[in-house]
Design an enzyme around this catalytic site. Structure first.
Site, PDB file in Angstrom:
ATOM      1  CB  THR A 196      45.423   8.178 -54.263  1.00 59.10           C
ATOM      2  OG1 THR A 196      44.434   9.085 -54.017  1.00 59.10           O
ATOM      3  CG2 THR A 196      45.065   6.991 -54.098  1.00 59.10           C
TER       4      THR A 196
ATOM      5  N   GLY B  56      40.253  11.464 -60.619  1.00 57.72           N
ATOM      6  CA  GLY B  56      39.328  10.232 -60.359  1.00 57.72           C
ATOM      7  C   GLY B  56      38.099  10.385 -61.178  1.00 57.72           C
TER       8      GLY B  56
ATOM      9  N   GLY C  69      35.923   9.876 -55.479  1.00 55.87           N
ATOM     10  CA  GLY C  69      36.594   9.521 -56.745  1.00 55.87           C
ATOM     11  C   GLY C  69      36.553   8.199 -57.202  1.00 55.87           C
ATOM     12  CG  ASP C  70      40.171   6.929 -59.185  1.00 57.37           C
ATOM     13  OD1 ASP C  70      40.142   7.881 -58.432  1.00 57.37           O
ATOM     14  OD2 ASP C  70      40.915   6.244 -59.595  1.00 57.37           O
TER      15      ASP C  70
ATOM     16  CB  THR D  93      47.140   7.456 -58.002  1.00 56.33           C
ATOM     17  OG1 THR D  93      47.359   9.121 -57.819  1.00 56.33           O
ATOM     18  CG2 THR D  93      48.673   7.408 -58.873  1.00 56.33           C
ATOM     19  N   GLY D  94      45.035   9.547 -59.896  1.00 53.59           N
ATOM     20  CA  GLY D  94      44.951  10.350 -60.739  1.00 53.59           C
ATOM     21  C   GLY D  94      43.672  11.225 -60.902  1.00 53.59           C
TER      22      GLY D  94
ATOM     23  NE  ARG E  34      36.317  13.928 -56.325  1.00 49.63           N
ATOM     24  CZ  ARG E  34      37.471  13.163 -56.591  1.00 49.63           C
ATOM     25  NH1 ARG E  34      38.190  12.923 -55.394  1.00 49.63           N
ATOM     26  NH2 ARG E  34      38.194  12.711 -57.465  1.00 49.63           N
TER      27      ARG E  34
END
Ligand code: ASP
Length: 322
Positions: free
Chosen positions: A187, A241, A217-218, A238-239, A215
């Site tokens: 990201t 999510g 993510g964050d 970033t990671g 799906r």
């Protein structure tokens, strides 16, 4: 008045031993270009919002990162991109999800923020709005990348979905599967403080390779992957999510500063190094506070990151500093 910008291109198991000097240069050059473009906006007296949008667009246009042109393939063999942007001045925000053909999702998020009464649009409706806004669209061929396609094909054999946009060879992919801690997240994001004291944050992603069932993510979720508030700070994450959503990471940093008077560094330490680690939330974030202090914390092996402040500090880094 201090001003500054920080950017990221994803966190994860990014090891010096798995990089070649050539590849490392490609990444650092791309980060430096995005950083300079964003910083130039601030230097000329432009807004933090313009700076973060400019920097993120530059990273979206670069195939090395998992956003825009370099977005990973989903299970259906297409792309579903997510992005968000937030202004710390008035807490206005825009977010988009499941975007297939808009060239720069961050600009669509900005259009949602400024020209739509809603905050979060997704799928076909979001793309209809992008058409109305005359934003640039790109066909599947623009988003096609042989490396990403191979990655997806390999992920498909197992029916797994992968957070690692950098699964470069079959071998490292299997390593990823064997070792759940061995992941990379591609990201991109930017945070900035402008000369007028306004903060802004933006994040953009292609999500997970081979992801299915819509799906999300964050990254497009305000408060989880992105947050900005002039009273505290601007954050882009970033990671992994799912864990960043559950920990409401970006807002949590701001809340610790606002309600507990923690410094930016203390708040980052608390959330990235303690709270996230406790639940296995691998990743990191970039943060800038209202004074121009910048933090780039991560609990993974590495994070593509860069920062430049009016005080004269400039950094472009990939690995953990020892
Ligand atoms: N946080 C992103 C997601 O879960 C992945 C990333 O940071 O690369 O979609």
């Amino acid at each position: 008045m201090n001003f500054g910008i920080a950017i990221h291109g994803g966190a994860g198991t990014i090891l010096r031993s798995s990089m070649t000097p050539e590849k490392e240069k490609l990444f650092t050059d791309a980060l430096r270009t995005a950083l300079q473009q964003g910083y130039a906006v601030l230097e000329k007296g432009g807004s933090a919002l313009d700076a973060v949008e400019t920097a993120v667009r530059s990273l979206e246009d670069c195939p090395l990162f998992n956003a825009g042109k370099g977005a990973v393939f989903n299970n259906a063999g297409t792309h579903e991109m997510d992005a968000s942007i937030m202004s710390g001045k008035d807490l206005s925000a825009g977010a988009v999800s499941l975007i297939k053909h808009v060239k720069n999702p961050v600009s669509l998020a900005r259009a949602v923020m400024e020209k739509n009464e809603h905050v979060f649009l997704c799928g076909d409706g979001a793309e209809d709005f992008a058409k109305q806004m005359n934003l640039e669209f790109a066909g599947d061929e623009y988003f096609y990348d042989a490396f990403r396609f191979e990655q997806w094909k390999k992920a498909q054999e197992t029916e797994g979905s992968f957070l690692d946009h950098n699964i470069e060879t079959q071998d490292t992919r299997h390593k990823t599967q064997d070792n759940p801690n061995d992941k990379k997240f591609g990201t991109v994001g930017a945070v900035a403080l402008d000369k007028d004291g306004n903060l802004a944050a933006a994040t953009s992603t292609g999500g997970m390779t081979n992801k299915k069932f819509g799906r999300v993510g964050d990254s497009p979720i305000i408060g989880a992957g992105t947050y900005a508030n002039n009273n505290t700070c601007a954050i882009s994450c970033t990671g992994h999510g799912e864990l960043f959503i559950r920990s409401v990471v970006a807002y949590d940093i701001s809340a610790l500063m606002e309600y507990k008077n923690l410094s930016l560094r203390e708040a980052c330490e608390e959330v990235v190094m303690k709270k996230l680690v406790k639940i296995g939330g691998e990743g990191g974030l970039i943060a800038i506070d209202k004074h121009g202090n910048i933090e780039l914390p991560f609990n993974s092996e590495g994070m593509y990151r860069a920062m430049k402040s009016s005080g004269g500090t400039e950094k472009v880094e990939i690995y953990k500093s020892i």
